[in-house]
Write an enzyme that holds these catalytic residues in place. Structure first.
Site, PDB file in Angstrom:
ATOM      1  N   GLU A  96      40.279  -0.518  53.978  1.00 31.89           N
ATOM      2  CA  GLU A  96      40.498  -1.701  54.807  1.00 31.89           C
ATOM      3  C   GLU A  96      41.597  -2.590  54.241  1.00 31.89           C
ATOM      4  OE1 GLU A  96      36.764  -3.703  54.907  1.00 31.89           O
ATOM      5  OE2 GLU A  96      35.729  -1.937  55.652  1.00 31.89           O
ATOM      6  N   CYS A 118      45.356  -9.085  52.385  1.00 32.45           N
ATOM      7  CA  CYS A 118      44.387  -8.675  51.365  1.00 32.45           C
ATOM      8  C   CYS A 118      44.392  -7.148  51.323  1.00 32.45           C
ATOM      9  CB  CYS A 118      43.021  -9.225  51.781  1.00 32.45           C
ATOM     10  SG  CYS A 118      41.689  -8.706  50.718  1.00 32.45           S
ATOM     11  N   CYS A 125      34.010   1.653  45.383  1.00 29.60           N
ATOM     12  CA  CYS A 125      34.086   0.891  44.134  1.00 29.60           C
ATOM     13  C   CYS A 125      32.909   1.296  43.258  1.00 29.60           C
ATOM     14  CB  CYS A 125      34.025  -0.606  44.427  1.00 29.60           C
ATOM     15  SG  CYS A 125      34.225  -1.637  42.953  1.00 29.60           S
ATOM     16  N   CYS A 129      28.341  -4.260  42.726  1.00 32.10           N
ATOM     17  CA  CYS A 129      27.876  -5.638  42.846  1.00 32.10           C
ATOM     18  C   CYS A 129      26.868  -5.700  43.998  1.00 32.10           C
ATOM     19  CB  CYS A 129      29.052  -6.581  43.105  1.00 32.10           C
ATOM     20  SG  CYS A 129      30.208  -6.644  41.729  1.00 32.10           S
ATOM     21  N   CYS A 132      27.862  -6.835  47.726  1.00 30.61           N
ATOM     22  CA  CYS A 132      29.145  -6.377  48.284  1.00 30.61           C
ATOM     23  C   CYS A 132      29.000  -5.050  49.038  1.00 30.61           C
ATOM     24  CB  CYS A 132      30.134  -6.239  47.122  1.00 30.61           C
ATOM     25  SG  CYS A 132      31.720  -5.558  47.603  1.00 30.61           S
ATOM     26  N   CYS A 351      34.782  -7.942  52.203  1.00 27.65           N
ATOM     27  CA  CYS A 351      35.054  -6.704  51.485  1.00 27.65           C
ATOM     28  C   CYS A 351      34.155  -5.534  51.906  1.00 27.65           C
ATOM     29  CB  CYS A 351      34.844  -7.016  50.000  1.00 27.65           C
ATOM     30  SG  CYS A 351      35.261  -5.683  48.924  1.00 27.65           S
TER      31      CYS A 351
HETATM   32  N1  SAH Z   1      36.786  -6.010  42.532  1.00 24.47           N
HETATM   33  C1  SAH Z   1      37.582  -7.185  42.617  1.00 24.47           C
HETATM   34  C2  SAH Z   1      38.335  -7.364  43.909  1.00 24.47           C
HETATM   35  C3  SAH Z   1      37.639  -6.973  45.189  1.00 24.47           C
HETATM   36  S1  SAH Z   1      36.351  -8.008  45.799  1.00 24.47           S
HETATM   37  C4  SAH Z   1      36.737  -8.408  42.301  1.00 24.47           C
HETATM   38  O1  SAH Z   1      35.559  -8.254  42.037  1.00 24.47           O
HETATM   39  O2  SAH Z   1      37.268  -9.510  42.250  1.00 24.47           O
HETATM   40  C5  SAH Z   1      37.174  -9.453  46.322  1.00 24.47           C
HETATM   41  C6  SAH Z   1      36.263 -10.664  46.396  1.00 24.47           C
HETATM   42  O3  SAH Z   1      35.384 -10.588  47.544  1.00 24.47           O
HETATM   43  C7  SAH Z   1      35.381 -10.775  45.172  1.00 24.47           C
HETATM   44  O4  SAH Z   1      35.368 -12.087  44.689  1.00 24.47           O
HETATM   45  C8  SAH Z   1      34.044 -10.367  45.741  1.00 24.47           C
HETATM   46  O5  SAH Z   1      33.003 -10.817  44.952  1.00 24.47           O
HETATM   47  C9  SAH Z   1      34.099 -10.972  47.141  1.00 24.47           C
HETATM   48  N2  SAH Z   1      33.047 -10.494  48.055  1.00 24.47           N
HETATM   49  C10 SAH Z   1      32.438  -9.293  48.081  1.00 24.47           C
HETATM   50  N3  SAH Z   1      31.484  -9.257  49.032  1.00 24.47           N
HETATM   51  C11 SAH Z   1      31.495 -10.466  49.651  1.00 24.47           C
HETATM   52  C12 SAH Z   1      30.741 -11.067  50.709  1.00 24.47           C
HETATM   53  N4  SAH Z   1      29.788 -10.402  51.351  1.00 24.47           N
HETATM   54  N5  SAH Z   1      31.016 -12.349  51.065  1.00 24.47           N
HETATM   55  C13 SAH Z   1      32.014 -13.034  50.437  1.00 24.47           C
HETATM   56  N6  SAH Z   1      32.758 -12.535  49.443  1.00 24.47           N
HETATM   57  C14 SAH Z   1      32.495 -11.267  49.038  1.00 24.47           C
END
Ligand code: SAH
Length: 366
Positions: A96, A118, A125, A129, A132, A351
């Site tokens: 994406e 973005c 990944c 997390c 996510c 994301c």
């Molecule tokens: N792996 C990297 C970059 C990708 S994620 C990182 O962790 O920074 C980019 C951002 O989107 C991160 O801050 C992540 O925590 C956030 N993110 C992931 N899922 C999300 C969600 N459901 N709502 C809002 N932000 C989210």
């Protein structure tokens, strides 16, 4: 090499392209610059258009090399102008990328529309997390340099063809699918290619790379000065961080903060700390105190991101009042916290959400 056995020229940084041109093709060095500009400035997707290269040389190039960009599998445009692309890579994997319109221009006559793009750096990944969508997908593979920058080229071409006002991509954030610092060499190559003055000529001051905090990668990235650093903090203490970001938290919070204290910053440069606000989980009074202690040690600004609900997770977004209360409590401690408005919620723009929706639809079809 691609599946076709040909070299995809989009995957070669300038020095490698020069080597290919001289050593594999037996051409003069200057051909590398011509190819580079066709690929990165003129967005070429084949050799036919390269009229400043003789027909016989083009034919020889086509035998050994190709130019392959990702293709668009799906586009969704949100009511707020956010445009999300699902892109298909040459092996059919899906990633994406999102274009987010910047806030209204400052000058009244300025009609240009500026976008922040973005981009993704990995298919899936490995960091898992818990909040996510991409984390739930698991790790599939790293993206190549050509695939990372292909997102920019495809989005540029799409806007050029479809939007009369021809918006420009002004800022780039590496905040799509994947963990950039776990695909460091392709990410660094992509940043060098972006910066190349005879190519995309994109200033490092307009690029931010976001990481969950990877010890080895952060040092090398910091020394390069090729982009700003953003760190996904999301929890102000180690036990909570372990819950929310189990793999990222292998590097203890205290060590991450010490590394950020020592991170090389230019004058007036600050690290961005990203903080996902999850209702009742990380937005309580104790978290404000802990965040204040962390921020006091760093040259940093804190971006608050209201959680964008993902199906299948136990978390909830804060209400506007809860978010405001948390923000005010942080301000009272002297912390510069800025709420980042979530855009594109109606098109699953967080994301990994679009790919997750796509996979779910496929599963339903079966
Ligand atoms: N792996 C990297 C970059 C990708 S994620 C990182 O962790 O920074 C980019 C951002 O989107 C991160 O801050 C992540 O925590 C956030 N993110 C992931 N899922 C999300 C969600 N459901 N709502 C809002 N932000 C989210």
């Amino acid at each position: 090499m691609t599946v076709s056995g040909k070299v995809n020229l989009c995957d070669l940084p300038y020095s490698a392209l020069e080597r290919f041109v001289v050593e594999e093709m037996g051409f003069k060095k200057f051909r590398a610059l011509q190819l580079w500009q066709w690929i990165w400035v003129k967005n070429a997707s084949g050799f036919e258009v390269m009229t400043d290269i003789s027909q016989s040389d083009r034919a020889r190039l086509a035998e050994l090399a190709d130019i392959r960009w990702p293709s668009i599998a799906d586009v969704r445009v949100s009511s707020d102008g956010t445009t999300k692309f699902l892109l298909s890579l040459t092996d059919g994997e899906l990633v994406e990328t999102v274009l987010i319109p910047s806030d209204a221009p400052k000058r009244p006559n300025d009609l240009s529309v500026r976008m922040t793009q973005c981009v993704s750096t990995q298919v899936g990944c490995a960091m898992a997390c818990s909040f996510c969508s991409t984390g739930r997908l698991g790790f599939r593979r790293n993206m190549t340099m050509g695939e990372i920058l292909g997102q920019v080229q495809v989005a540029r071409a799409y806007m050029h063809d479809t939007q009369p006002e021809r918006p420009v991509i002004r800022n780039l954030v590496y905040m799509g699918m994947g963990e950039p610092l776990l695909n460091l060499s392709a990410v660094m190559d992509s940043l060098r290619t972006l910066e190349h003055p005879k190519g995309l000529a994109f200033s490092p001051r307009r690029i931010t790379v976001s990481t969950c905090g990877i010890e080895a990668g952060m040092r090398e990235f910091g020394d390069s000065g090729l982009a700003f650093l953003a760190v996904s903090l999301h929890a102000p203490n180690q036990p909570l961080r372990e819950k929310l970001m189990p793999r990222a938290a292998h590097w203890p919070l205290e060590s991450l903060i010490s590394a950020l204290e020592a991170y090389p910053l230019k004058t007036r440069e600050r690290i961005t700390l990203e903080y996902l606000v999850i209702a009742g989980v990380n937005d309580q009074a104790e978290h404000v105190k802990q965040l204040a202690r962390i921020c006091a040690r760093l040259k940093a600004k804190l971006n608050l991101i209201p959680y964008n609900p993902t199906p299948g997770t136990p978390y909830q977004a804060p209400t506007p009042e809860e978010l405001l209360r948390f923000e005010k409590a942080l301000w009272a401690k002297g912390i510069t916290a800025i709420v980042r408005k979530s855009k594109g919620q109606d098109i699953e723009a967080a994301c990994g959400q679009l790919r997750a929706a796509h996979d779910a639809a496929l599963a339903e079809e079966r």
